[in-house]
Structures are given as C-alpha cells and as structure tokens.
Design a protein around this motif. Structure first.
Motif, PDB file in Angstrom:
ATOM      1  N   PRO A 190       0.815  -1.234   0.000  1.00  0.00           N
ATOM      2  CA  PRO A 190       0.000   0.000   0.000  1.00  0.00           C
ATOM      3  C   PRO A 190       0.841   1.273   0.000  1.00  0.00           C
ATOM      4  O   PRO A 190       0.542   2.220  -0.755  1.00  0.00           O
ATOM      5  N   MET A 191       1.908   1.314   0.817  1.00  0.00           N
ATOM      6  CA  MET A 191       2.779   2.490   0.843  1.00  0.00           C
ATOM      7  C   MET A 191       3.473   2.679  -0.507  1.00  0.00           C
ATOM      8  O   MET A 191       3.609   3.801  -1.016  1.00  0.00           O
ATOM      9  N   GLN A 192       3.897   1.577  -1.101  1.00  0.00           N
ATOM     10  CA  GLN A 192       4.562   1.647  -2.392  1.00  0.00           C
ATOM     11  C   GLN A 192       3.613   2.176  -3.468  1.00  0.00           C
ATOM     12  O   GLN A 192       3.976   3.048  -4.271  1.00  0.00           O
ATOM     13  N   LEU A 193       2.390   1.714  -3.456  1.00  0.00           N
ATOM     14  CA  LEU A 193       1.414   2.158  -4.454  1.00  0.00           C
ATOM     15  C   LEU A 193       1.053   3.630  -4.287  1.00  0.00           C
ATOM     16  O   LEU A 193       0.782   4.326  -5.266  1.00  0.00           O
ATOM     17  N   ARG A 194       1.070   4.121  -3.048  1.00  0.00           N
ATOM     18  CA  ARG A 194       0.810   5.555  -2.847  1.00  0.00           C
ATOM     19  C   ARG A 194       1.898   6.399  -3.515  1.00  0.00           C
ATOM     20  O   ARG A 194       1.617   7.434  -4.102  1.00  0.00           O
ATOM     21  N   ALA A 195       3.134   5.938  -3.405  1.00  0.00           N
ATOM     22  CA  ALA A 195       4.227   6.661  -4.051  1.00  0.00           C
ATOM     23  C   ALA A 195       4.123   6.574  -5.575  1.00  0.00           C
ATOM     24  O   ALA A 195       4.373   7.554  -6.284  1.00  0.00           O
TER      25      ALA A 195
END
Length: 372
Positions: A281-286
């Motif tokens: 999820p954090m990676q996709l936000r970036a």
C-alpha cells in the motif's frame, strides 16, 4: 584463450558472448538457471539519468549495444527507446536535476528540462502536481526475462559451453590458470571472470580481495493490462526515499513498478527474497504520485530477487589486484541492467587485449584496500 565465467546473469552471459565473439573458448557456470538472479528481478530500466558520472562512458557504450541487440542476438529482447522522464515535485528536486544535468553534459548526456505545461501536453496523466521534469529521449527499457537467455544462446552458437545447475564448491589458482570444482564437474581455464553478482564478493575473498557488499532484494510489482498510453519510463527526482518510485508500461498493457520500499536483506543461500505484501500500500501511494490512475488498477503479481550492493554504490570491474588471470564484474548495486551489454563488451576487450577504451579505473577492486 580459455575463460571460465562464473555467473549466468546479464553480466556473465553478455561477457561470455563478447568473449566468444573475440575467439575465446568460454565455459559459463551458473548455480541455478541463466537469468534467474538479479537480472530477472530487474525493473528493466535502460537509463543514464542520475548515474554516477564516471559510469556514463560505460552507459553510453552499453546504450549503443542495446540498439543493436535484436540484430546481434537474433531475437527481440524488447528494447524500446521510448525515453526516460523523471518528474519533479519540489524545489529541492529541481535544484538536484539542474545540478546533475550541468555536471553530466561534459560526459555526453543531454537532459531536456520540461515545465509543468509541457508535461501535461506531452505526457497526459503523468504527475499532475509535478512542477518540472527531465527527459532523456534515447533511453527506455528492455525485458529482463529475455536478455540473459538471449545472450547465453548467442554465446552457445559461437561455441561457448553453458553449464546450469552447478554450484561452485571450490575455486583455486593452478600453475596453468584456474580450476573450478562444481556440484556437476570440474573445469579448468587460463582465465576466470567473476560475474557472480551478490555472490561475487565471496569469490573475490577466496583470492584475498575484500569487497564491502550486502545482498538485498527489491520489491517489484505489475498490474493488470490497461490500454497502452504511457510510452516513457517514469521516475522521480527526490531526496525522500519513501517517494522514490518508478514505473513503465509494457506493450501488452501491464504497468511494472518498483521503488519506495526499502530493500530487504537476503541470505545468499538460497539467495532469494520474497516481496512483502504489507509494504505494497505504501509503495502504491508513491507510484500514484507519478500516475494517479494506478490507484484504480489491480496488482496481479509482486516479486523480489537478490542484488549485490557495494558500500560506495559503484560496481567492481576490472583485473584482480592479487591474482593474474582473474577478472571481476559484479556489485552493480541495483542499477546494472542498462550497463549489461557494455559491461560484457568492455570486459571481453580488457581480457582479450589487456586494455579497454572505456575508463574503468573508478571500479577497480583495490579501491577498498587503498581506502582502508
């Protein structure tokens, strides 16, 4: 000249091909299957932007070979010079990009600076909040799953022997060269090329050469296919590692992405890291900062691999400082994919002629001993 190449990734297979093309009798030894290490974990980025300046001559050499790859290897390895854009979202990023562009110009890299309006006009849907970008039109991407097997097959056609599934048990210097004992057989040769990736430091240590290298795994992912609209490879200029994402869309429509997730430590045995779904999820936000539309797309696969990171983030390339006939090409620290063909060509030139037209001094293995 007889040469044993240790390692069947892109560096090893490209070296085997160019050595065989120069007339060497080559045996390549790979512990698993060709192309299953750092190469297949790669994003497939063929970029010169952001590289350490002393890598640029090698990167230029490699880019010209990527352009010849299909004709040279007899198959399409999906090299596409679609350009490489790096988006900028703050003044720090803009300052970093301009400083790098100025420093890289004498090294033969020209970056085009784009304003926000030009980004919207030329690349709609990318970075709606970006204030600027750099663009390198000759760069692009290739297929990590195809390139090492293609080099290995081309080397085989030139007479190279490709040995897979052979774990190295012993490597020793003999009166006539080197003897490599593996789980399958023993092999002798006049020269040895250590292209063993994350395992390369262990090979070097057997000959008294210490390299500060850590094995780490990236976190990569790919989405379901979408209409093909994104031509360039997309990255970012940022000092914040949490936002250091990148993406590209393949011709089949899937979006491949990576970055913005800390690389995890990898045990060299078995030598493979697993992607962590909790970090997705954090990676996709970036990634969504670069391409907001990805927030509505399904991720169909994630993966990792095993890459060798040297302390100074520069590769180890060139002749051994302790052992005649031993050469090294490893430790590309997660940014070796673009360099691969150039590395193979340069190492073959160095090993067969004793010289190399591309400067490699910054990559010498004895730099660590000198700094100690």
């Amino acid at each position: 000249m007889d040469v044993i190449v240790l390692g069947g990734g892109l560096m090893g297979t490209a070296s085997a091909y160019f050595l065989a093309r120069r007339g060497a009798r080559v045996t390549l030894i790979e512990r698993n299957q060709v192309g299953t290490g750092a190469t297949v974990a790669s994003f497939g980025n063929i970029r010169r932007t952001g590289r350490h300046l002393t890598q640029l001559p090698l990167a230029h050499r490699s880019l010209s070979l990527w352009g010849e790859a299909e004709k040279m290897l007899g198959q399409d390895v999906e090299f596409r010079a679609t350009g490489h854009i790096r988006l900028i979202f703050d003044e720090d990023g803009l300052a970093d990009m301009r400083a790098y562009a100025e420093a890289a110009r004498p090294w033969g890299l020209e970056l085009e600076e784009l304003g926000s309006r030009e980004i919207r006009a030329r690349f709609p849907g990318l970075g709606p909040d970006a204030i600027a970008a750099s663009f390198s039109p000759q760069d692009g991407s290739g297929n990590p799953r195809l390139i090492a097997p293609a080099f290995a097959e081309a080397a085989r056609k030139l007479g190279a022997e490709i040995i897979e599934g052979a774990r190295v048990e012993k490597v020793e210097r003999t009166d006539s060269g080197f003897l490599v004992t593996t789980s399958k057989d023993s092999f002798a040769a006049e020269c040895l090329l250590n292209a063993a990736g994350a395992w390369g430091a262990g090979i070097a240590a057997r000959f008294g050469e210490e390299v500060p290298l850590d094995a780490r795994g990236p976190q990569m992912g790919v989405t379901e296919p979408l209409p093909h609209r994104i031509l360039p490879v997309v990255g970012i200029w940022t000092r914040d590692k949490e936002h250091g994402a990148y993406l590209r869309q393949v011709e089949r429509g899937n979006i491949v992405f990576g970055g913005a997730a800390e690389r995890v430590s990898v045990d060299l045995d078995p030598g493979h890291a697993a992607a962590d779904p909790m970090r997705l999820p954090m990676q996709l936000r970036a990634v969504a900062r670069l391409l907001p539309a990805i927030a509505k797309v399904a991720v169909i696969r994630t993966w990792s691999g095993c890459e060798g990171y040297v302390r100074d983030m520069l590769p180890v390339m060139g002749q051994s400082a302790t052992t005649p006939g031993l050469f090294h090409a490893f430790g590309f620290s997660g940014h070796g994919f673009q360099l691969g063909p150039g590395v193979g060509d340069a190492m073959a030139e160095l090993m067969m002629t004793g010289r190399c037209e591309t400067p490699l001094d910054d990559f010498r293995i004895d730099r660590f001993a000198r700094a100690a």
